[in-house]
Design a protein around this motif. Structure first.
Motif, short mmCIF file in Angstrom:
data_model
loop_
_atom_site.label_atom_id
_atom_site.label_comp_id
_atom_site.label_asym_id
_atom_site.label_seq_id
_atom_site.Cartn_x
_atom_site.Cartn_y
_atom_site.Cartn_z
N UNK A 18 43.63 32.77 43.34
CA UNK A 18 44.30 33.72 42.45
C UNK A 18 45.76 33.36 42.19
N UNK A 19 46.47 32.94 43.22
CA UNK A 19 47.88 32.60 43.06
C UNK A 19 48.04 31.31 42.26
N UNK A 63 41.59 44.87 32.79
CA UNK A 63 42.56 45.64 32.03
C UNK A 63 43.98 45.36 32.48
N UNK A 64 44.19 45.32 33.77
CA UNK A 64 45.51 45.02 34.32
C UNK A 64 45.94 43.61 33.95
N UNK A 121 43.62 39.46 39.66
CA UNK A 121 42.52 38.58 40.08
C UNK A 121 41.97 39.00 41.43
N UNK A 122 42.85 39.35 42.36
CA UNK A 122 42.42 39.75 43.69
C UNK A 122 41.72 41.11 43.66
N UNK A 123 42.21 41.99 42.79
CA UNK A 123 41.66 43.33 42.72
C UNK A 123 42.40 44.33 43.58
N UNK A 124 43.67 44.02 43.88
CA UNK A 124 44.47 44.96 44.65
C UNK A 124 44.70 46.23 43.83
N UNK A 125 44.85 47.35 44.52
CA UNK A 125 45.07 48.62 43.84
C UNK A 125 46.34 48.55 43.00
N UNK A 126 46.21 48.57 41.67
CA UNK A 126 47.39 48.42 40.81
C UNK A 126 48.04 49.76 40.49
N UNK A 127 48.24 50.62 41.49
CA UNK A 127 48.76 51.96 41.25
C UNK A 127 50.06 51.87 40.45
N UNK A 128 50.00 52.39 39.23
CA UNK A 128 51.17 52.35 38.36
C UNK A 128 51.40 51.02 37.68
N UNK A 129 50.59 50.01 38.00
CA UNK A 129 50.75 48.69 37.42
C UNK A 129 52.22 48.26 37.45
N UNK A 130 52.81 48.08 38.62
CA UNK A 130 54.27 47.84 38.72
C UNK A 130 54.74 46.61 37.96
N UNK A 131 53.99 45.50 38.04
CA UNK A 131 54.44 44.29 37.34
C UNK A 131 54.40 44.47 35.82
N UNK A 132 53.41 45.22 35.33
CA UNK A 132 53.34 45.48 33.90
C UNK A 132 54.53 46.31 33.45
N UNK A 133 54.89 47.30 34.24
CA UNK A 133 56.04 48.14 33.90
C UNK A 133 57.34 47.34 33.93
N UNK A 134 57.47 46.45 34.91
CA UNK A 134 58.66 45.61 34.99
C UNK A 134 58.75 44.70 33.76
N UNK A 135 57.62 44.10 33.38
CA UNK A 135 57.61 43.21 32.21
C UNK A 135 57.94 43.97 30.92
N UNK A 136 57.40 45.19 30.79
CA UNK A 136 57.72 46.00 29.62
C UNK A 136 59.20 46.38 29.59
N UNK A 137 59.74 46.74 30.76
CA UNK A 137 61.16 47.07 30.85
C UNK A 137 62.01 45.85 30.48
#
Length: 214
Positions: free
Chosen positions: A43-44, A122-123, A179-195
């Motif tokens: 995944x990495x 989706x994430x 890829x790993x399927x970790x719980x994406x609560x709040x999708x933090x990386x997506x929010x950082x990228x959008x910010x």
């Protein structure tokens, strides 16, 4: 729209971006595919390779969004006929279109060729889109800064990479999480990228008139 029509006639940026991306993708798929990689590392590694291909492919073609105006001698006409913010947004839309086309072609091809197993689709795509917005915003303002420089190619990469490094790290982490399927609560990386994309766009709209009028 004017930029898109001109690009459809010359296809300079499209050809540069796609040729670089496809060549790199094929080379990576053959090289990595010949070696066994531990499942825990896939995944990495896949996330890193995907974003290296996307970022450096973008750097190979998006620099010309303002350079072609300088070479064609139309920059002065644009300065007289349009507001700076309108020019920047037009160039940003052009770069977003090219980058979107690149992602639509390269990302599915990468997933297939590399056997990229993604558990949170989706994430994953939210990360691709949000990071793509930031990538286009950053490269557009840098392209404006280097349009009148002599060593444009080297200068564009040198200025873009420090700006894009935080975004790349975030995008790689987000794709790895998907890829790993970790719980994406709040999708933090997506929010950082959008910010990042919002901040870069807003700051560019404030700075662009100063760059454009020099």
């Amino acid at each position: 729209m004017r930029d898109l029509k001109a690009e459809f006639r010359t296809r300079y940026a499209v050809n540069a971006i796609l040729m670089f991306a496809l060549t790199t993708l094929i080379a990576v798929s053959f090289s990595i595919g010949a070696h066994r990689i531990a499942d825990t590392e896939k995944p990495f590694i896949n996330a890193v390779l995907l974003w290296i291909i996307l970022v450096f492919s973008a750097l190979s073609g998006l620099s010309r969004s303002f350079v072609k105006e300088q070479e064609a001698g139309t920059m002065d006409v644009l300065k007289l006929s349009a507001r700076p913010q309108a020019v920047f947004l037009g160039k940003l839309f052009f770069n977003l279109t090219l980058l979107g086309a690149l992602e639509i072609i390269i990302v599915p091809a990468f997933v297939v060729l590399m056997g990229y197993d993604i558990r949170l689709l989706g994430c994953f795509w939210a990360m691709i889109v949000s990071a793509g917005l930031g990538l286009a915003a950053a490269t557009t303002i840098v392209a404006a800064m280097i349009a009148q420089a002599s060593a444009r190619g080297a200068l564009f990469s040198a200025l873009s990479f420090p700006l894009l490094l935080p975004l790349m790290i975030t995008a790689i982490k987000g794709c790895e999480r998907a890829a790993i399927g970790l719980d994406p609560a709040g999708w933090p990386e997506v929010r950082i990228a959008l910010a990042y994309a919002v901040i870069m766009t807003v700051m560019s709209l404030f700075l662009f008139p100063l760059i454009w009028e020099e």
